[in-house]
Design an enzyme around this catalytic site. Sequence first.
Site, PDB file in Angstrom:
ATOM      1  CE1 TYR A 214      -3.060  -2.964   0.141  1.00 50.14           C
ATOM      2  CE2 TYR A 214      -3.949  -2.109   2.171  1.00 50.14           C
ATOM      3  CZ  TYR A 214      -3.981  -3.032   1.141  1.00 50.14           C
ATOM      4  OH  TYR A 214      -4.950  -4.003   1.132  1.00 50.14           O
TER       5      TYR A 214
ATOM      6  CE  LYS B  51       1.893 -17.871  -2.334  1.00 52.24           C
ATOM      7  NZ  LYS B  51       1.194 -19.157  -2.207  1.00 52.24           N
TER       8      LYS B  51
ATOM      9  CG  ASP C  53      -1.424 -20.138  -0.401  1.00 53.94           C
ATOM     10  OD1 ASP C  53      -0.767 -20.081   0.663  1.00 53.94           O
ATOM     11  OD2 ASP C  53      -0.975 -20.643  -1.437  1.00 53.94           O
TER      12      ASP C  53
ATOM     13  CG  ASP D 190      -7.194  -4.565   3.850  1.00 58.91           C
ATOM     14  OD1 ASP D 190      -8.215  -4.575   4.556  1.00 58.91           O
ATOM     15  OD2 ASP D 190      -7.051  -3.796   2.881  1.00 58.91           O
TER      16      ASP D 190
ATOM     17  CG  ASP E 111     -12.451  -6.940   5.773  1.00 64.03           C
ATOM     18  OD1 ASP E 111     -12.172  -6.320   6.815  1.00 64.03           O
ATOM     19  OD2 ASP E 111     -12.995  -6.417   4.784  1.00 64.03           O
TER      20      ASP E 111
END
Length: 369
Positions: free
Chosen positions: A141, A189, A221, A245, A249
């Site tokens: 970001y 990852k 994942d 993020d 959620d």
Amino acid sequence: MKLKIAVLAGDGIGPEVTQQATQILRAVAELGGHDFTFVPGLIGGTAITETGSPLPTATLDSALECDAVLLGAVGDNKFNALPPDKRPEAGLLQIRQALGGFANLRPSIAYAALSESSPLRPEVTKDVDILFVRELLGGLYFGAPRWWNKETNEAINTMRYTRDEVVRVARVAFELAAKRRRKVTSVDKANVLEVSQLWRATVTEVAKDYPSVTLEHQLVDSMAMHIMNIPRNFDVVLTENLFGDILSDEAGVITGSLGMLPSATIGGAVNLYEPVHGSAPDIAGTGKANPLGAILTAAMILRHSANLEQDAKAVEQAVHKILDAGYRTADIARGQQPGQTPVSTQEMGKLVHQALAESIDRRQAMHAV
Ligand code: NAD
């Protein structure tokens, strides 16, 4: 205990839910003999209407002089035509950046009384209590270069972390885990990304300073699946900005309603506390807003800015008690079920207040004996 709290109620349901949260904080102060002061400030659409800016300098200056900032929500459809940097949401991004918090804490808790509100089966969500620690100021970001070349139809973002950025957020996760169930799950990852390899190596190194805390690594994942299959296995989940993020959620569905979710952003000049939900213009002014996300956010202020763990727990227990007793705002009600009492935003706030006062009175009476 002295605490100066900037209250930026914002737009839509923001003022309705922050009012309930500040009443809970006032009650804790009164019952415990603490000195909490509340400094109101403008942000978002209401700030644009009154001053032309989504984050007036006066708001930021006074927030920076406080010990904590409690923010309601921003967003008002009437400003939708403005460019992104002039809209109410710009005020939120600006204050997050100015306060400089790098660790975003988002609890994901299963309330037994709300088990039917989650799309997951009650036996999957039972006893789940996860705390996400998401790095908030780095990664994809914020990394440069970032651009979109519309001539060549090419775009780029950069996922970048330094060792120091990982160390500081990892320390937050380990410190918090040491006070909970002493397990950190670090998500990356690392099988594909060099940034994740740096992340994993650094977190492994930091873990050596916290021998009482178990560290495990998960790939993002498979973590997305594990959170849905066996959420009970997780205590503190540490991860970088983008993964956090998405995963926080995803885990929000365990609780069952957006209106129930609190958050805190710590590590900067002043900690920022906000319920996860937005300004919900569709229900603003109707008394339907669930104030529990904001009230649980107030509990996070007590825990992380006032060091009043017992009081933070008392607020959380009061919320449990009221839900167990069947009181429901519209978002967590399930039809006309027996044993449920529909309540408004204000009524819900009042009920939690009463339950809290009873529990603090009981605690004080026990101390007095
Ligand atoms: P939202 O979170 O405001 O609402 C999504 C849905 O959840 C709506 O149906 C709403 O009624 C419901 N809801 C949200 N909070 C609730 C609560 N406490 N009690 C009961 N129901 C609740 O998201 P949205 O509709 O996508 O966005 C509305 C506005 O809020 C937009 O302007 C958006 O930019 C802004 N927004 C702000 C924040 C923030 O301030 N942190 C976060 C998200 C969205």
